[in-house]
Write a protein that holds these residues in place. Sequence first.
Motif, short mmCIF file in Angstrom:
data_model
loop_
_atom_site.label_atom_id
_atom_site.label_comp_id
_atom_site.label_asym_id
_atom_site.label_seq_id
_atom_site.Cartn_x
_atom_site.Cartn_y
_atom_site.Cartn_z
N VAL A 133 110.97 72.70 -49.37
CA VAL A 133 109.79 72.27 -48.61
C VAL A 133 108.87 73.45 -48.32
O VAL A 133 107.66 73.27 -48.14
CB VAL A 133 110.24 71.60 -47.29
CG1 VAL A 133 109.05 71.28 -46.39
CG2 VAL A 133 111.06 70.34 -47.58
N LEU A 134 109.43 74.64 -48.28
CA LEU A 134 108.68 75.82 -47.84
C LEU A 134 108.02 76.54 -49.00
O LEU A 134 108.55 76.58 -50.11
CB LEU A 134 109.63 76.79 -47.12
CG LEU A 134 110.45 76.18 -45.97
CD1 LEU A 134 111.42 77.21 -45.42
CD2 LEU A 134 109.52 75.66 -44.87
N THR A 135 106.87 77.11 -48.75
CA THR A 135 106.13 77.84 -49.78
C THR A 135 105.66 79.19 -49.23
O THR A 135 105.61 79.41 -48.02
CB THR A 135 104.90 77.04 -50.24
OG1 THR A 135 104.05 76.78 -49.11
CG2 THR A 135 105.31 75.73 -50.88
N GLY A 136 105.29 80.08 -50.15
CA GLY A 136 104.67 81.35 -49.78
C GLY A 136 105.53 82.20 -48.87
O GLY A 136 106.76 82.29 -49.02
N ASP A 137 104.88 82.85 -47.91
CA ASP A 137 105.56 83.76 -47.00
C ASP A 137 106.63 83.04 -46.17
O ASP A 137 107.65 83.63 -45.83
CB ASP A 137 104.55 84.42 -46.06
CG ASP A 137 103.63 85.39 -46.79
OD1 ASP A 137 104.00 85.81 -47.91
OD2 ASP A 137 102.56 85.73 -46.25
N LEU A 138 106.39 81.78 -45.86
CA LEU A 138 107.35 81.02 -45.07
C LEU A 138 108.67 80.87 -45.83
O LEU A 138 109.75 80.99 -45.26
CB LEU A 138 106.77 79.65 -44.72
CG LEU A 138 107.40 78.92 -43.53
CD1 LEU A 138 107.27 79.75 -42.26
CD2 LEU A 138 106.74 77.56 -43.35
N GLY A 139 108.57 80.61 -47.13
CA GLY A 139 109.77 80.52 -47.95
C GLY A 139 110.50 81.84 -48.04
O GLY A 139 111.74 81.88 -47.98
N ASP A 140 109.75 82.93 -48.19
CA ASP A 140 110.38 84.25 -48.26
C ASP A 140 111.07 84.58 -46.94
O ASP A 140 112.17 85.17 -46.94
CB ASP A 140 109.31 85.32 -48.56
CG ASP A 140 108.72 85.17 -49.96
OD1 ASP A 140 109.38 84.53 -50.81
OD2 ASP A 140 107.62 85.69 -50.19
N ARG A 141 110.46 84.20 -45.83
CA ARG A 141 111.07 84.47 -44.53
C ARG A 141 112.35 83.65 -44.36
O ARG A 141 113.34 84.15 -43.81
CB ARG A 141 110.08 84.16 -43.40
CG ARG A 141 110.55 84.66 -42.05
CD ARG A 141 109.40 84.90 -41.09
NE ARG A 141 108.84 83.66 -40.54
CZ ARG A 141 107.63 83.23 -40.77
NH1 ARG A 141 106.81 83.91 -41.57
NH2 ARG A 141 107.19 82.12 -40.21
N PHE A 142 112.33 82.43 -44.85
CA PHE A 142 113.55 81.61 -44.80
C PHE A 142 114.66 82.26 -45.60
O PHE A 142 115.82 82.29 -45.16
CB PHE A 142 113.28 80.21 -45.33
CG PHE A 142 114.50 79.33 -45.36
CD1 PHE A 142 114.88 78.61 -44.23
CD2 PHE A 142 115.29 79.24 -46.50
CE1 PHE A 142 116.02 77.82 -44.25
CE2 PHE A 142 116.42 78.45 -46.53
CZ PHE A 142 116.79 77.73 -45.40
N ASP A 143 114.35 82.77 -46.79
CA ASP A 143 115.35 83.43 -47.63
C ASP A 143 116.00 84.61 -46.91
O ASP A 143 117.22 84.80 -46.95
CB ASP A 143 114.72 83.92 -48.94
CG ASP A 143 114.32 82.78 -49.86
OD1 ASP A 143 114.87 81.67 -49.70
OD2 ASP A 143 113.47 82.99 -50.74
N ARG A 144 115.18 85.41 -46.22
CA ARG A 144 115.71 86.56 -45.50
C ARG A 144 116.60 86.11 -44.34
O ARG A 144 117.68 86.68 -44.11
CB ARG A 144 114.56 87.44 -45.00
CG ARG A 144 113.81 88.18 -46.12
CD ARG A 144 112.91 89.25 -45.56
NE ARG A 144 111.83 88.68 -44.75
CZ ARG A 144 110.65 88.33 -45.24
NH1 ARG A 144 110.40 88.45 -46.54
NH2 ARG A 144 109.71 87.83 -44.45
#
Length: 233
Positions: A133-144
Amino acid sequence: DDLRVLLTADQEEQWGGVERTRRRLTTVANGTLAGETVDLVALCDELEAPATVESELAPLLSRYELDLDRALAARNAMQDEQRAMIDGAGQGMHPGESRLDVQEMMQVAGKIREASVEVRDVNDSYARQIRGVLTGDLGDRFDRLWQKWCYPKVYAPTYTNQVLEAAMGFEDLDEAQRERLGALLDRYQRELDRANEAWARAIADSDAEGRSAVMIGGGGETSTVSMKSSYIV
């Protein structure tokens, strides 16, 4: 129990949600596998996504709470069984004596591991769905955040990192000193990231081998033992 007596009929209908939340908050951390102790509801709160994204995640998280609760209840029941076996083995015995059946304990420990894998798999499955569901910086932050929640010991702040960041905050640094400290911090962080990635992979590989089982101590603490061994150390 005292609180439940005071509920209205409408509130009573919501009591199941209270129990699920309490079970998640108080027991999800009682695991040993990477990813097993993740609370995706709390992780998404930490993510601080925009309201539009939160509304999109809400149905996913509602299903997650139900599926996770079933897995947690099964795992917790096995842990309680093992704890009762340990407590019962020492009743009426002299200090140092025990009627503990090691082979039976290892069988229960193996069942706990199977239940732990179920909890981990629920987290893995919903983490992939949330990430979709997440894209861009939000997705990267979720991964971290996902990596940090899966491997809390690996990604805990280090003493060296805290020292370097504190040094960067000294007000009497000249420009050259600040530049050198910044370069040192950057280099340290790159090397630390590589080391942490290797450490996390090693933990994941160890979990995947399935050669360890969970032992619950009398006080509730957890530890792992080798499934190859006939002894509890």
